[in-house]
Design a protein around this motif. Sequence first.
Motif, PDB file in Angstrom:
ATOM      1  N   LYS A 145      18.923 -11.150  17.322  1.00 12.57           N
ATOM      2  CA  LYS A 145      17.735 -11.740  18.156  1.00 12.57           C
ATOM      3  C   LYS A 145      18.187 -11.466  19.621  1.00 12.57           C
ATOM      4  O   LYS A 145      17.318 -11.193  20.709  1.00 12.57           O
ATOM      5  CB  LYS A 145      17.446 -13.110  17.799  1.00 12.57           C
ATOM      6  N   SER A 146      19.256 -12.027  20.125  1.00 15.81           N
ATOM      7  CA  SER A 146      19.591 -12.120  21.371  1.00 15.81           C
ATOM      8  C   SER A 146      19.713 -10.607  22.139  1.00 15.81           C
ATOM      9  O   SER A 146      19.593 -10.546  23.097  1.00 15.81           O
ATOM     10  CB  SER A 146      20.984 -13.055  21.649  1.00 15.81           C
ATOM     11  N   ASP A 147      19.931  -9.672  21.140  1.00 16.09           N
ATOM     12  CA  ASP A 147      20.142  -8.452  21.704  1.00 16.09           C
ATOM     13  C   ASP A 147      18.956  -7.673  21.498  1.00 16.09           C
ATOM     14  O   ASP A 147      19.192  -6.318  21.739  1.00 16.09           O
ATOM     15  CB  ASP A 147      21.390  -7.704  20.885  1.00 16.09           C
ATOM     16  N   ARG A 148      17.606  -8.365  21.313  1.00 14.61           N
ATOM     17  CA  ARG A 148      16.557  -7.813  21.191  1.00 14.61           C
ATOM     18  C   ARG A 148      16.570  -6.351  20.287  1.00 14.61           C
ATOM     19  O   ARG A 148      16.013  -5.636  20.665  1.00 14.61           O
ATOM     20  CB  ARG A 148      16.070  -6.991  22.838  1.00 14.61           C
ATOM     21  N   ALA A 149      17.050  -6.863  19.089  1.00 14.49           N
ATOM     22  CA  ALA A 149      17.022  -5.621  18.267  1.00 14.49           C
ATOM     23  C   ALA A 149      15.814  -5.300  17.560  1.00 14.49           C
ATOM     24  O   ALA A 149      14.668  -5.999  17.570  1.00 14.49           O
ATOM     25  CB  ALA A 149      17.893  -6.290  16.877  1.00 14.49           C
ATOM     26  N   LEU A 150      15.547  -4.053  17.282  1.00 16.26           N
ATOM     27  CA  LEU A 150      14.377  -3.420  16.642  1.00 16.26           C
ATOM     28  C   LEU A 150      14.259  -2.867  15.434  1.00 16.26           C
ATOM     29  O   LEU A 150      15.389  -2.536  15.234  1.00 16.26           O
ATOM     30  CB  LEU A 150      13.793  -2.283  17.643  1.00 16.26           C
ATOM     31  N   ILE A 151      13.345  -3.168  14.721  1.00 13.42           N
ATOM     32  CA  ILE A 151      13.332  -2.607  13.228  1.00 13.42           C
ATOM     33  C   ILE A 151      12.603  -1.473  13.532  1.00 13.42           C
ATOM     34  O   ILE A 151      11.326  -1.261  13.842  1.00 13.42           O
ATOM     35  CB  ILE A 151      12.398  -3.530  12.224  1.00 13.42           C
ATOM     36  N   LYS A 152      13.158  -0.184  13.068  1.00 18.64           N
ATOM     37  CA  LYS A 152      12.388   1.063  12.980  1.00 18.64           C
ATOM     38  C   LYS A 152      12.360   1.937  11.786  1.00 18.64           C
ATOM     39  O   LYS A 152      13.141   2.076  10.963  1.00 18.64           O
ATOM     40  CB  LYS A 152      13.269   1.972  13.931  1.00 18.64           C
ATOM     41  N   LEU A 153      11.182   1.999  11.390  1.00 17.53           N
ATOM     42  CA  LEU A 153      10.653   2.522   9.798  1.00 17.53           C
ATOM     43  C   LEU A 153      10.236   3.882  10.092  1.00 17.53           C
ATOM     44  O   LEU A 153       9.249   4.266  10.984  1.00 17.53           O
ATOM     45  CB  LEU A 153       9.836   1.655   9.362  1.00 17.53           C
ATOM     46  N   ASN A 189       0.943  -1.253   0.019  1.00 17.19           N
ATOM     47  CA  ASN A 189       0.048   0.182  -0.049  1.00 17.19           C
ATOM     48  C   ASN A 189       0.994   1.133   0.024  1.00 17.19           C
ATOM     49  O   ASN A 189       0.567   2.199   0.958  1.00 17.19           O
ATOM     50  CB  ASN A 189      -0.819  -0.131   1.294  1.00 17.19           C
ATOM     51  N   LYS A 190       1.837   1.343  -0.891  1.00 17.98           N
ATOM     52  CA  LYS A 190       2.805   2.274  -0.982  1.00 17.98           C
ATOM     53  C   LYS A 190       2.370   3.730  -1.220  1.00 17.98           C
ATOM     54  O   LYS A 190       2.651   4.692  -0.516  1.00 17.98           O
ATOM     55  CB  LYS A 190       3.730   2.132  -2.203  1.00 17.98           C
ATOM     56  N   ALA A 191       1.026   3.844  -1.683  1.00 18.76           N
ATOM     57  CA  ALA A 191       0.271   5.109  -2.260  1.00 18.76           C
ATOM     58  C   ALA A 191      -0.062   5.748  -0.449  1.00 18.76           C
ATOM     59  O   ALA A 191      -0.033   6.942  -0.723  1.00 18.76           O
ATOM     60  CB  ALA A 191      -0.950   4.654  -2.848  1.00 18.76           C
ATOM     61  N   LEU A 192      -0.459   4.951   0.142  1.00 18.40           N
ATOM     62  CA  LEU A 192      -0.925   5.483   1.496  1.00 18.40           C
ATOM     63  C   LEU A 192       0.170   5.330   2.708  1.00 18.40           C
ATOM     64  O   LEU A 192      -0.182   5.894   3.823  1.00 18.40           O
ATOM     65  CB  LEU A 192      -2.143   4.701   2.015  1.00 18.40           C
ATOM     66  N   CYS A 193       1.097   4.534   2.607  1.00 20.86           N
ATOM     67  CA  CYS A 193       2.225   4.329   3.578  1.00 20.86           C
ATOM     68  C   CYS A 193       3.355   4.314   2.778  1.00 20.86           C
ATOM     69  O   CYS A 193       4.037   3.264   2.359  1.00 20.86           O
ATOM     70  CB  CYS A 193       1.921   3.012   4.304  1.00 20.86           C
ATOM     71  N   ARG A 194       4.102   5.550   2.553  1.00 21.81           N
ATOM     72  CA  ARG A 194       5.611   5.498   1.936  1.00 21.81           C
ATOM     73  C   ARG A 194       6.604   5.147   3.196  1.00 21.81           C
ATOM     74  O   ARG A 194       6.571   6.162   4.042  1.00 21.81           O
ATOM     75  CB  ARG A 194       5.839   6.597   1.225  1.00 21.81           C
ATOM     76  N   VAL A 195       7.501   4.238   2.657  1.00 24.69           N
ATOM     77  CA  VAL A 195       8.713   4.124   3.920  1.00 24.69           C
ATOM     78  C   VAL A 195       9.680   5.111   3.503  1.00 24.69           C
ATOM     79  O   VAL A 195      10.388   4.965   2.131  1.00 24.69           O
ATOM     80  CB  VAL A 195       9.157   2.856   3.897  1.00 24.69           C
ATOM     81  N   LYS A 196      10.230   6.093   4.343  1.00 27.45           N
ATOM     82  CA  LYS A 196      11.264   7.079   3.732  1.00 27.45           C
ATOM     83  C   LYS A 196      12.655   6.405   4.093  1.00 27.45           C
ATOM     84  O   LYS A 196      13.677   6.447   3.288  1.00 27.45           O
ATOM     85  CB  LYS A 196      11.084   8.262   4.641  1.00 27.45           C
ATOM     86  N   SER A 197      12.677   5.620   5.211  1.00 29.65           N
ATOM     87  CA  SER A 197      13.930   4.989   5.502  1.00 29.65           C
ATOM     88  C   SER A 197      13.797   4.033   6.744  1.00 29.65           C
ATOM     89  O   SER A 197      12.846   3.992   7.358  1.00 29.65           O
ATOM     90  CB  SER A 197      14.847   6.114   6.092  1.00 29.65           C
ATOM     91  N   GLY A 198      14.835   3.300   7.132  1.00 26.51           N
ATOM     92  CA  GLY A 198      14.769   2.415   8.156  1.00 26.51           C
ATOM     93  C   GLY A 198      16.018   1.907   8.756  1.00 26.51           C
ATOM     94  O   GLY A 198      16.998   1.981   8.012  1.00 26.51           O
ATOM     95  N   VAL A 199      16.323   1.500   9.985  1.00 24.64           N
ATOM     96  CA  VAL A 199      17.321   1.216  10.688  1.00 24.64           C
ATOM     97  C   VAL A 199      17.029   0.105  11.617  1.00 24.64           C
ATOM     98  O   VAL A 199      15.685  -0.328  11.972  1.00 24.64           O
ATOM     99  CB  VAL A 199      17.859   2.273  11.562  1.00 24.64           C
ATOM    100  N   LEU A 200      18.003  -0.905  11.791  1.00 27.63           N
ATOM    101  CA  LEU A 200      17.787  -1.986  12.757  1.00 27.63           C
ATOM    102  C   LEU A 200      18.751  -1.583  14.040  1.00 27.63           C
ATOM    103  O   LEU A 200      19.808  -1.389  13.897  1.00 27.63           O
ATOM    104  CB  LEU A 200      18.403  -3.357  12.002  1.00 27.63           C
ATOM    105  N   THR A 201      18.078  -1.456  15.252  1.00 27.53           N
ATOM    106  CA  THR A 201      18.820  -1.057  16.295  1.00 27.53           C
ATOM    107  C   THR A 201      18.959  -2.027  17.461  1.00 27.53           C
ATOM    108  O   THR A 201      18.114  -2.893  17.491  1.00 27.53           O
ATOM    109  CB  THR A 201      18.298   0.318  16.720  1.00 27.53           C
ATOM    110  N   THR A 202      20.190  -2.061  18.161  1.00 28.89           N
ATOM    111  CA  THR A 202      20.051  -2.612  19.541  1.00 28.89           C
ATOM    112  C   THR A 202      20.503  -1.518  20.480  1.00 28.89           C
ATOM    113  O   THR A 202      20.546  -0.166  20.183  1.00 28.89           O
ATOM    114  CB  THR A 202      21.222  -3.645  19.466  1.00 28.89           C
TER     115      THR A 202
END
Length: 208
Positions: free
Chosen positions: A89-97, A52-65
């Motif tokens: 996984k063990s470091d409880r990483a988060l995906i942030k968009l 649904n890119k027309a209504l939800c456009r991803v500008k950038s993303g990072v994977l963080t611990t």
Amino acid sequence: MKKVLLFSCLMVAVTSVQAAPISLEYQGFYQRLKQVNKGNYPLIEIAFSVPNKALCRVKSGVLTTEKESFPLTITEQQRIFLPYDAKLKSDRALIKLDIDGPSDKCSIAMQVRAKNTQQEYSQKQVLEIQAEMNRMLSDMQGFPMRYFSNDIAGVNFEFATDSKISVVIDGKEQIVTDKLRLSSEQINSLSSIEFNTKPLVVSPWTNG
């Protein structure tokens, strides 16, 4: 209705988002990647994306611990490439968009697809792709794939929206728009298939 929707497009919602920016636990994605990596699937993979890119456009993303942050590769089609990494996984990483658009229109989807596409296929090649798709979906039984208990109905060859594609099957040409859908019966009876351009995606065709 939900079951029919899942079968029709094989885009399975992993999670819904309620606010921007989106923050998701890597652990759930890792579990799916682990299932795939434990199997022997040289021809196919799972892909995560934001539809649904027309209504939800991803500008950038990072994977963080707690200690590190890594930029994510995100394609124009909003496919998100995630590493398979037990330490994350063990470091409880988060995906942030970081997104543009109403957050209630955003979701993360998972799709089974061929790793690579090509302009020409023999019957043997299509049958091998189809067989791996059946095996992967069988191995991934359980939420949210609990509906996929039967073999797939065939294979989809997907192209750019509104495109007109020349397809030659055993010497006979036809023009298709956006997608060619071949049933298992059709695949079993053909010898070769050729396109004038490579498909963007080769995916399972499922039915309800």
